[in-house]
Design a protein around this motif. Structure first.
Motif, PDB file in Angstrom:
ATOM      1  N   LEU A   1      13.461  44.852 -37.806  1.00 59.26           N
ATOM      2  CA  LEU A   1      13.845  44.754 -37.110  1.00 59.26           C
ATOM      3  C   LEU A   1      12.727  43.093 -36.967  1.00 59.26           C
ATOM      4  N   VAL A   2      13.637  41.931 -37.119  1.00 57.75           N
ATOM      5  CA  VAL A   2      12.995  40.873 -36.417  1.00 57.75           C
ATOM      6  C   VAL A   2      12.724  39.443 -35.451  1.00 57.75           C
ATOM      7  N   HIS A   3      12.097  39.214 -35.343  1.00 54.42           N
ATOM      8  CA  HIS A   3      12.024  37.876 -33.917  1.00 54.42           C
ATOM      9  C   HIS A   3      11.038  37.447 -33.629  1.00 54.42           C
ATOM     10  N   GLY A   4      12.049  35.860 -33.228  1.00 52.33           N
ATOM     11  CA  GLY A   4      10.823  35.000 -33.195  1.00 52.33           C
ATOM     12  C   GLY A   4       9.831  35.196 -31.684  1.00 52.33           C
ATOM     13  N   ASP A   5       8.928  34.692 -32.187  1.00 55.42           N
ATOM     14  CA  ASP A   5       7.942  34.938 -30.622  1.00 55.42           C
ATOM     15  C   ASP A   5       9.021  33.648 -29.321  1.00 55.42           C
ATOM     16  N   SER A   6       9.690  33.114 -29.530  1.00 57.32           N
ATOM     17  CA  SER A   6       9.484  31.883 -28.831  1.00 57.32           C
ATOM     18  C   SER A   6      11.139  31.462 -28.763  1.00 57.32           C
ATOM     19  N   ASP A   7      12.081  32.739 -29.215  1.00 57.91           N
ATOM     20  CA  ASP A   7      13.309  32.733 -29.188  1.00 57.91           C
ATOM     21  C   ASP A   7      14.022  31.705 -27.781  1.00 57.91           C
ATOM     22  N   GLN A   8      13.967  31.393 -27.197  1.00 59.12           N
ATOM     23  CA  GLN A   8      14.957  31.282 -26.110  1.00 59.12           C
ATOM     24  C   GLN A   8      15.992  31.617 -25.781  1.00 59.12           C
TER      25      GLN A   8
ATOM     26  N   SER B   1       5.524  33.901 -35.530  1.00 61.49           N
ATOM     27  CA  SER B   1       4.799  33.324 -34.509  1.00 61.49           C
ATOM     28  C   SER B   1       5.363  31.824 -34.818  1.00 61.49           C
ATOM     29  N   ASP B   2       5.264  31.029 -33.802  1.00 63.02           N
ATOM     30  CA  ASP B   2       5.943  30.132 -32.871  1.00 63.02           C
ATOM     31  C   ASP B   2       6.819  29.931 -33.838  1.00 63.02           C
ATOM     32  N   THR B   3       7.754  30.398 -33.673  1.00 66.13           N
ATOM     33  CA  THR B   3       9.336  30.725 -34.490  1.00 66.13           C
ATOM     34  C   THR B   3      10.081  30.689 -33.470  1.00 66.13           C
ATOM     35  N   GLY B   4      11.375  30.320 -32.706  1.00 63.12           N
ATOM     36  CA  GLY B   4      12.199  30.674 -31.890  1.00 63.12           C
ATOM     37  C   GLY B   4      13.483  31.661 -32.867  1.00 63.12           C
ATOM     38  N   HIS B   5      15.102  30.778 -32.743  1.00 68.44           N
ATOM     39  CA  HIS B   5      16.159  32.777 -33.328  1.00 68.44           C
ATOM     40  C   HIS B   5      16.434  32.325 -34.484  1.00 68.44           C
ATOM     41  N   VAL B   6      15.739  30.616 -34.990  1.00 61.83           N
ATOM     42  CA  VAL B   6      16.572  31.534 -36.399  1.00 61.83           C
ATOM     43  C   VAL B   6      15.563  31.665 -37.941  1.00 61.83           C
ATOM     44  N   PRO B   7      14.698  32.474 -37.752  1.00 69.61           N
ATOM     45  CA  PRO B   7      13.549  32.405 -38.682  1.00 69.61           C
ATOM     46  C   PRO B   7      13.782  32.076 -39.625  1.00 69.61           C
ATOM     47  N   MET B   8      15.091  32.811 -40.080  1.00 69.79           N
ATOM     48  CA  MET B   8      15.897  32.073 -41.949  1.00 69.79           C
ATOM     49  C   MET B   8      15.556  30.583 -42.760  1.00 69.79           C
ATOM     50  N   ILE B   9      15.877  30.315 -40.893  1.00 70.00           N
ATOM     51  CA  ILE B   9      15.514  28.993 -41.403  1.00 70.00           C
ATOM     52  C   ILE B   9      14.422  28.239 -40.912  1.00 70.00           C
ATOM     53  N   GLU B  10      14.591  28.583 -40.196  1.00 66.76           N
ATOM     54  CA  GLU B  10      12.444  27.493 -39.301  1.00 66.76           C
ATOM     55  C   GLU B  10      11.148  27.898 -40.420  1.00 66.76           C
ATOM     56  N   CYS B  11      11.871  29.363 -41.049  1.00 62.86           N
ATOM     57  CA  CYS B  11      10.545  29.714 -41.683  1.00 62.86           C
ATOM     58  C   CYS B  11      10.865  30.694 -42.855  1.00 62.86           C
ATOM     59  N   PRO B  12      11.646  29.770 -44.084  1.00 64.52           N
ATOM     60  CA  PRO B  12      12.662  30.682 -44.744  1.00 64.52           C
ATOM     61  C   PRO B  12      11.460  30.981 -46.081  1.00 64.52           C
TER      62      PRO B  12
ATOM     63  N   GLN C   1      17.506  22.231 -30.372  1.00 65.93           N
ATOM     64  CA  GLN C   1      16.269  21.958 -29.111  1.00 65.93           C
ATOM     65  C   GLN C   1      16.418  23.773 -28.524  1.00 65.93           C
ATOM     66  N   PHE C   2      17.399  23.802 -29.035  1.00 65.58           N
ATOM     67  CA  PHE C   2      17.471  25.655 -27.370  1.00 65.58           C
ATOM     68  C   PHE C   2      17.108  26.458 -29.145  1.00 65.58           C
ATOM     69  N   VAL C   3      17.754  26.819 -30.091  1.00 60.93           N
ATOM     70  CA  VAL C   3      17.524  27.973 -31.394  1.00 60.93           C
ATOM     71  C   VAL C   3      15.686  27.189 -31.828  1.00 60.93           C
ATOM     72  N   ALA C   4      15.779  26.747 -31.926  1.00 60.77           N
ATOM     73  CA  ALA C   4      14.307  26.559 -32.664  1.00 60.77           C
ATOM     74  C   ALA C   4      13.065  25.691 -31.882  1.00 60.77           C
ATOM     75  N   LYS C   5      12.136  26.690 -32.543  1.00 64.79           N
ATOM     76  CA  LYS C   5      10.512  26.434 -31.587  1.00 64.79           C
ATOM     77  C   LYS C   5      10.165  24.443 -32.225  1.00 64.79           C
ATOM     78  N   TYR C   6      10.417  24.031 -33.643  1.00 63.23           N
ATOM     79  CA  TYR C   6      10.134  23.008 -33.236  1.00 63.23           C
ATOM     80  C   TYR C   6      11.059  22.067 -35.033  1.00 63.23           C
ATOM     81  N   PRO C   7      12.368  21.490 -33.894  1.00 62.24           N
ATOM     82  CA  PRO C   7      13.056  21.146 -34.602  1.00 62.24           C
ATOM     83  C   PRO C   7      13.351  20.514 -35.400  1.00 62.24           C
ATOM     84  N   ASP C   8      12.299  19.561 -35.480  1.00 61.30           N
ATOM     85  CA  ASP C   8      12.179  18.410 -36.384  1.00 61.30           C
ATOM     86  C   ASP C   8      11.577  19.106 -37.450  1.00 61.30           C
ATOM     87  N   ARG C   9      11.201  19.846 -37.611  1.00 58.78           N
ATOM     88  CA  ARG C   9      10.417  20.595 -38.809  1.00 58.78           C
ATOM     89  C   ARG C   9      11.461  21.269 -39.625  1.00 58.78           C
ATOM     90  N   LEU C  10      12.422  21.167 -39.422  1.00 64.70           N
ATOM     91  CA  LEU C  10      13.626  21.851 -40.415  1.00 64.70           C
ATOM     92  C   LEU C  10      13.788  20.906 -40.976  1.00 64.70           C
TER      93      LEU C  10
END
Length: 298
Positions: free
Chosen positions: A239-246, A269-280, A174-183
């Motif tokens: 350098l890559v970064h998620g726009d919703s990183d907490q 966009s719509d990505t948190g701290h771990v893009p390689m997991i959230e949008c591989p 919940q802390f590292v991902a924008k949409y944890p249910d999509r992992l």
């Protein structure tokens, strides 16, 4: 997605065992996980990377199954361990990919041992916030308090004992991902199993977390030293970064990009701290195109 907990993992002796996943053939890539993570943070992209690369993903000292055994878990100590690992395996120079704390270690490695690094991919790396920017309450609870001497490890142990592994993973995602249910479900199942195994390391895991977190804080608050380190990086860098990183706010990536405008900087966009997991898939497409454009072995 490659999910076997032991596939390709063996111990390499670097003043004690360091557990490393070493798979695939081709140009070498070194993958460095973040604070509190493990080599399994790269599972969602492992199969694709090993299709064309020799992928080397260690559990840093003090994390995963790599016990400290008297070794330091600071970012610089782990940077030195990785230098020795590359030399031990005889694979340098390597493309280095690091997430969060791993991104900071990757920058330290590229600045201190440029001959060992052919390309640098920084994924939401730990970086200073711009001057006068404030950290969020979530960062205080999840990162600052566990890093406090004595209090931090004690609070971490209390949390590990009181919270079931499934809830530990749910809270973390919940802390590292924008949409944890999509992992990926398989990735979450592995994370829960690793949380169960972490109970076997309760005597040292909270201490090494605090030690590493404190070293991150010292490195980032030494702003002049951080800038000098960044200036010494000569290798092509993405350098890559998620726009919703907490965890590492996007402002930190903007600050880092401002220090090195010659680096390639992309925001998911719509990505948190771990893009390689959230949008591989999107992440891998960007990495592949960047490596091709910069003539880095791919």
């Amino acid at each position: 997605m490659h999910t076997a907990l032991t596939a390709g993992i063996s111990a390499v002796d670097i003043d004690g065992p360091v557990y490393v996943r070493d798979l695939g053939e081709g140009p070498p890539m070194l993958l460095i996980h973040g604070l509190g993570g493990s080599l399994h943070n790269w599972d969602p992209i492992l199969d694709q990377l090993t299709a064309g690369h020799r992928v080397i993903a260690p559990n840093l000292v003090g994390f995963g199954s790599t016990e400290p055994l008297g070794r330091s878990a600071t970012v610089d100590a782990n940077r030195q361990m990785l230098e020795r690992l590359i030399e031990h395996l005889g694979v340098g120079p390597v493309t280095v990919m690091g997430n969060s704390m791993g991104g900071l270690i990757a920058m330290l490695l590229a600045s201190k041992a440029p001959d060992l690094v052919s390309g640098l991919i920084l994924v939401n790396p730990a970086s200073p916030l711009p001057p006068r920017a404030r950290i969020s309450p979530a960062m205080v609870m999840r990162l600052v308090i566990p890093a406090l001497p004595v209090v931090g490890p004690a609070s971490f142990r209390t949390w590990m004992r009181a919270v079931p592994p499934e809830q530990q993973v749910a809270d973390t995602l919940q802390f590292v991902a924008k949409y944890p249910d999509r992992l990926p479900k398989e990735y979450v199942e592995v994370a829960v199993e690793l949380a169960r195994q972490r109970m076997d390391r309760i005597d040292w895991a909270p201490n090494t977390f605090a030690e590493a977190a404190q070293s991150i804080g010292r490195t980032l608050t030494n702003r002049s030293g951080f800038k000098a380190m960044v200036r010494h990086i000569l290798t092509p860098t993405l350098l890559v970064h998620g726009d919703s990183d907490q965890v590492v706010p996007p402002l930190a990536a903007e600050y880092l990009s401002g220090l090195r405008p010659d680096w390639t900087y992309r925001v998911f966009s719509d990505t948190g701290h771990v893009p390689m997991i959230e949008c591989p898939d999107e992440f891998l497409a960007l990495v592949d195109s960047w490596m091709t454009a910069n003539a880095i072995a791919a």
